[in-house]
Design a protein around this motif. Structure first.
Motif, PDB file in Angstrom:
ATOM      1  N   SER A  43     -14.704  -6.603  -5.229  1.00 25.60           N
ATOM      2  CA  SER A  43     -13.680  -5.566  -5.365  1.00 25.60           C
ATOM      3  C   SER A  43     -13.785  -4.788  -6.671  1.00 25.60           C
ATOM      4  O   SER A  43     -13.188  -3.713  -6.798  1.00 25.60           O
ATOM      5  CB  SER A  43     -12.275  -6.180  -5.253  1.00 25.60           C
ATOM      6  N   ALA A  44     -14.536  -5.300  -7.641  1.00 27.60           N
ATOM      7  CA  ALA A  44     -14.604  -4.659  -8.963  1.00 27.60           C
ATOM      8  C   ALA A  44     -15.010  -3.183  -8.908  1.00 27.60           C
ATOM      9  O   ALA A  44     -14.396  -2.348  -9.591  1.00 27.60           O
ATOM     10  CB  ALA A  44     -15.541  -5.437  -9.879  1.00 27.60           C
ATOM     11  N   PRO A  45     -16.011  -2.790  -8.112  1.00 22.77           N
ATOM     12  CA  PRO A  45     -16.380  -1.361  -8.072  1.00 22.77           C
ATOM     13  C   PRO A  45     -15.248  -0.467  -7.567  1.00 22.77           C
ATOM     14  O   PRO A  45     -15.130   0.700  -7.984  1.00 22.77           O
ATOM     15  CB  PRO A  45     -17.578  -1.328  -7.113  1.00 22.77           C
ATOM     16  N   PHE A  46     -14.410  -0.993  -6.682  1.00 20.12           N
ATOM     17  CA  PHE A  46     -13.299  -0.204  -6.146  1.00 20.12           C
ATOM     18  C   PHE A  46     -12.213  -0.025  -7.205  1.00 20.12           C
ATOM     19  O   PHE A  46     -11.606   1.050  -7.325  1.00 20.12           O
ATOM     20  CB  PHE A  46     -12.746  -0.868  -4.878  1.00 20.12           C
ATOM     21  N   TRP A  47     -11.967  -1.089  -7.980  1.00 22.96           N
ATOM     22  CA  TRP A  47     -11.041  -0.962  -9.103  1.00 22.96           C
ATOM     23  C   TRP A  47     -11.585   0.044 -10.108  1.00 22.96           C
ATOM     24  O   TRP A  47     -10.832   0.871 -10.646  1.00 22.96           O
ATOM     25  CB  TRP A  47     -10.831  -2.308  -9.780  1.00 22.96           C
ATOM     26  N   ALA A  48     -12.887  -0.015 -10.365  1.00 19.18           N
ATOM     27  CA  ALA A  48     -13.502   0.903 -11.329  1.00 19.18           C
ATOM     28  C   ALA A  48     -13.314   2.352 -10.897  1.00 19.18           C
ATOM     29  O   ALA A  48     -12.985   3.228 -11.712  1.00 19.18           O
ATOM     30  CB  ALA A  48     -14.992   0.583 -11.461  1.00 19.18           C
ATOM     31  N   GLU A  49     -13.504   2.621  -9.608  1.00 20.51           N
ATOM     32  CA  GLU A  49     -13.345   3.979  -9.092  1.00 20.51           C
ATOM     33  C   GLU A  49     -11.897   4.440  -9.220  1.00 20.51           C
ATOM     34  O   GLU A  49     -11.620   5.601  -9.579  1.00 20.51           O
ATOM     35  CB  GLU A  49     -13.792   4.032  -7.635  1.00 20.51           C
ATOM     36  N   ALA A  50     -10.962   3.535  -8.928  1.00 15.91           N
ATOM     37  CA  ALA A  50      -9.543   3.877  -9.039  1.00 15.91           C
ATOM     38  C   ALA A  50      -9.172   4.168 -10.494  1.00 15.91           C
ATOM     39  O   ALA A  50      -8.467   5.154 -10.789  1.00 15.91           O
ATOM     40  CB  ALA A  50      -8.685   2.745  -8.489  1.00 15.91           C
TER      41      ALA A  50
ATOM     42  N   LEU B  12      -5.809  -2.958  -2.524  1.00 17.53           N
ATOM     43  CA  LEU B  12      -4.911  -2.413  -3.548  1.00 17.53           C
ATOM     44  C   LEU B  12      -5.605  -1.358  -4.400  1.00 17.53           C
ATOM     45  O   LEU B  12      -5.001  -0.329  -4.746  1.00 17.53           O
ATOM     46  CB  LEU B  12      -4.386  -3.540  -4.434  1.00 17.53           C
ATOM     47  N   ALA B  13      -6.875  -1.587  -4.730  1.00 15.14           N
ATOM     48  CA  ALA B  13      -7.615  -0.602  -5.523  1.00 15.14           C
ATOM     49  C   ALA B  13      -7.746   0.715  -4.770  1.00 15.14           C
ATOM     50  O   ALA B  13      -7.579   1.808  -5.347  1.00 15.14           O
ATOM     51  CB  ALA B  13      -8.999  -1.150  -5.871  1.00 15.14           C
TER      52      ALA B  13
ATOM     53  N   VAL C  13       0.804  -1.230   0.000  1.00 17.75           N
ATOM     54  CA  VAL C  13       0.000   0.000   0.000  1.00 17.75           C
ATOM     55  C   VAL C  13       0.834   1.276   0.000  1.00 17.75           C
ATOM     56  O   VAL C  13       0.573   2.180  -0.806  1.00 17.75           O
ATOM     57  CB  VAL C  13      -1.002  -0.019   1.173  1.00 17.75           C
ATOM     58  N   PRO C  14       1.854   1.426   0.867  1.00 13.01           N
ATOM     59  CA  PRO C  14       2.630   2.670   0.842  1.00 13.01           C
ATOM     60  C   PRO C  14       3.263   2.956  -0.515  1.00 13.01           C
ATOM     61  O   PRO C  14       3.308   4.118  -0.954  1.00 13.01           O
ATOM     62  CB  PRO C  14       3.702   2.437   1.924  1.00 13.01           C
ATOM     63  N   PHE C  15       3.752   1.908  -1.185  1.00 12.88           N
ATOM     64  CA  PHE C  15       4.332   2.113  -2.515  1.00 12.88           C
ATOM     65  C   PHE C  15       3.272   2.593  -3.496  1.00 12.88           C
ATOM     66  O   PHE C  15       3.476   3.590  -4.210  1.00 12.88           O
ATOM     67  CB  PHE C  15       4.969   0.821  -3.033  1.00 12.88           C
ATOM     68  N   LEU C  16       2.131   1.901  -3.558  1.00 13.84           N
ATOM     69  CA  LEU C  16       1.093   2.253  -4.525  1.00 13.84           C
ATOM     70  C   LEU C  16       0.551   3.652  -4.274  1.00 13.84           C
ATOM     71  O   LEU C  16       0.171   4.364  -5.214  1.00 13.84           O
ATOM     72  CB  LEU C  16      -0.052   1.238  -4.469  1.00 13.84           C
ATOM     73  N   THR C  17       0.505   4.046  -3.035  1.00 12.15           N
ATOM     74  CA  THR C  17      -0.056   5.350  -2.685  1.00 12.15           C
ATOM     75  C   THR C  17       0.924   6.484  -2.933  1.00 12.15           C
ATOM     76  O   THR C  17       0.541   7.549  -3.443  1.00 12.15           O
ATOM     77  CB  THR C  17      -0.487   5.367  -1.201  1.00 12.15           C
TER      78      THR C  17
END
Length: 398
Positions: free
Chosen positions: A172-179, A138-139, A111-115
């Motif tokens: 998790s799909a809606p969270f990926w979509a938002e990202a 992750l999303a 998470v810290p890397f992705l953020t």
């Protein structure tokens, strides 16, 4: 400069195990590092992290398949060390963490890397057993990254997300979509075999529609319909016009229609919604003669740019006249229609031969270049034996 231990099957538990492999390598000159196919313990990962901290020019970090046989208690600590060392790498373009059995319990270290690293462009996290919970974590990290960039008036650098075979599902799909919508910068998205069903697929269509630069989409083996409902297919049909740069679309095994009707999405494509489309994969989608007829009527006009069409395992007859017409048209322009396993095997064989020819050509060029720069042989110095033989040859016996 590339530094690779790829595929060596090393079991690196301690600092003492890994340090001999790092010794003599200048981390400041490394642009690529490949560690896949080895297994790293916590202490070895911490030593590697110290090495990575000095790799100021690193562009590609390949840590796929580096935790085989490791305990679930080891992975988070090892992953934390590696990912934290990459957070401030502004040179980094690609991170590959595929084929590591994180599960949803071990994603927090990423998470810290992705953020906070908002310069990397390519994220490969394929076949990690994330599940809906891990996928959501992750999303959300990617979403937070996009929000930080927006708050600073900066554009996102994220271009490619490869996250297949992770059981992401509708959870998790809606969270990926938002990202994805928040970044708006994607050119390639691959999320095959994730068990995503119609509601999740619909959400992804809406999120990806905010990425007009998309060139490559792979959603193979997720489900677009449910008991005759076409919400998912309709959402993706509506989104097609949002992707004017689209070149490759893989929707094989996606249940695009019910009882043989032409999928709405295919009809839209046949109208020329994506003129730059070069590869279309629609294997195993219950397609029948009506769809093949549509392709036959449009392959030379609105689908004139299509160079590869894959239709294996649909409801085609052996001598379907429409498919024959499609095949002839595509062959005439150097394209390929694949409708059977035999066609696929032939295509793979041709691809292998092309790769082999390219490698042989490269070797020939390298050999010619090596010969061209080869220094001329130094004149051979005569030894004492040769000189004595010459003198004796001059002696005349009278």
């Amino acid at each position: 400069m590339s530094f690779s231990l790829h595929g060596q099957g090393l079991k690196l538990d301690t600092r003492a195990d890994i340090e001999p492999h790092l010794a003599g390598v200048d981390p400041t000159k490394i642009e690529e590092i490949h560690f896949g196919g080895n297994t790293l313990g916590v202490d070895a990962s911490e030593a590697l992290a110290e090495f990575l901290a000095k790799a100021v020019n690193l562009k590609i970090a390949d840590f796929a398949d580096i935790f085989t046989g490791r305990l679930i208690t080891e992975i988070p600590l090892a992953l934390t060390a590696i990912c934290n060392s990459l957070v401030d790498k502004t040179s980094l373009v690609e991170l590959d963490l595929s084929d590591n059995a994180f599960g949803g319990r071990s994603v927090d270290p990423i998470v810290p890397f992705l953020t906070n690293n908002r310069t990397f462009q390519i994220l490969k996290i394929n076949n990690n057993g994330l599940g809906p919970a891990g996928g959501k974590v992750l999303a959300n990290a990617l979403l937070e990254s996009a929000k930080i960039s927006q708050s600073k008036g900066e554009k996102s650098n994220l271009r490619t997300v490869i996250c297949g075979r992770n059981r992401l599902e509708d959870g998790s799909a809606p969270f990926w979509a938002e990202a994805f919508a928040a970044h708006g910068s994607l050119t390639e998205i691959r999320m095959p075999q994730n068990g995503i069903r119609m509601d999740g697929i619909t959400a992804l269509a809406h999120g990806l529609a905010k990425n007009p630069g998309l060139e490559y989409i792979d959603l193979q083996d997720n489900t677009f319909t449910f008991e005759g409902e076409l919400t998912g297919v309709q959402a993706w049909t509506d989104a097609l016009s949002s992707w004017p740069e689209l070149k490759t679309l893989n929707l094989s095994d996606c249940v695009l229609s019910g009882d043989g009707e032409v999928p709405l999405l295919v009809s839209k494509l046949a109208e020329g919604s994506n003129p730059k489309l070069r590869t279309l994969q629609l294997q195993n989608n219950n397609l029948e003669a009506a769809t093949f007829e549509l392709f036959a009527n449009t392959i030379a006009t609105t689908l004139q740019g299509l160079m590869s069409l894959e239709l294996q395992w649909n409801e085609q007859e052996e001598d379907d006249e429409f498919l024959e017409a499609v095949g002839l048209t595509m062959k005439a322009r150097g394209g390929k229609l694949v409708v059977s396993d035999e066609d696929e095997e032939e295509e793979e064989k041709e691809a292998e031969e092309e790769i082999k020819e390219e490698e042989e050509t490269k070797e020939e060029k390298e050999a010619v270049l090596a010969e061209a720069v080869q220094p001329a042989p130094a004149p051979t110095k005569k030894d004492d034996t040769d000189e004595l033989a010459e003198l004796l040859g001059k002696v005349e016996i009278k």
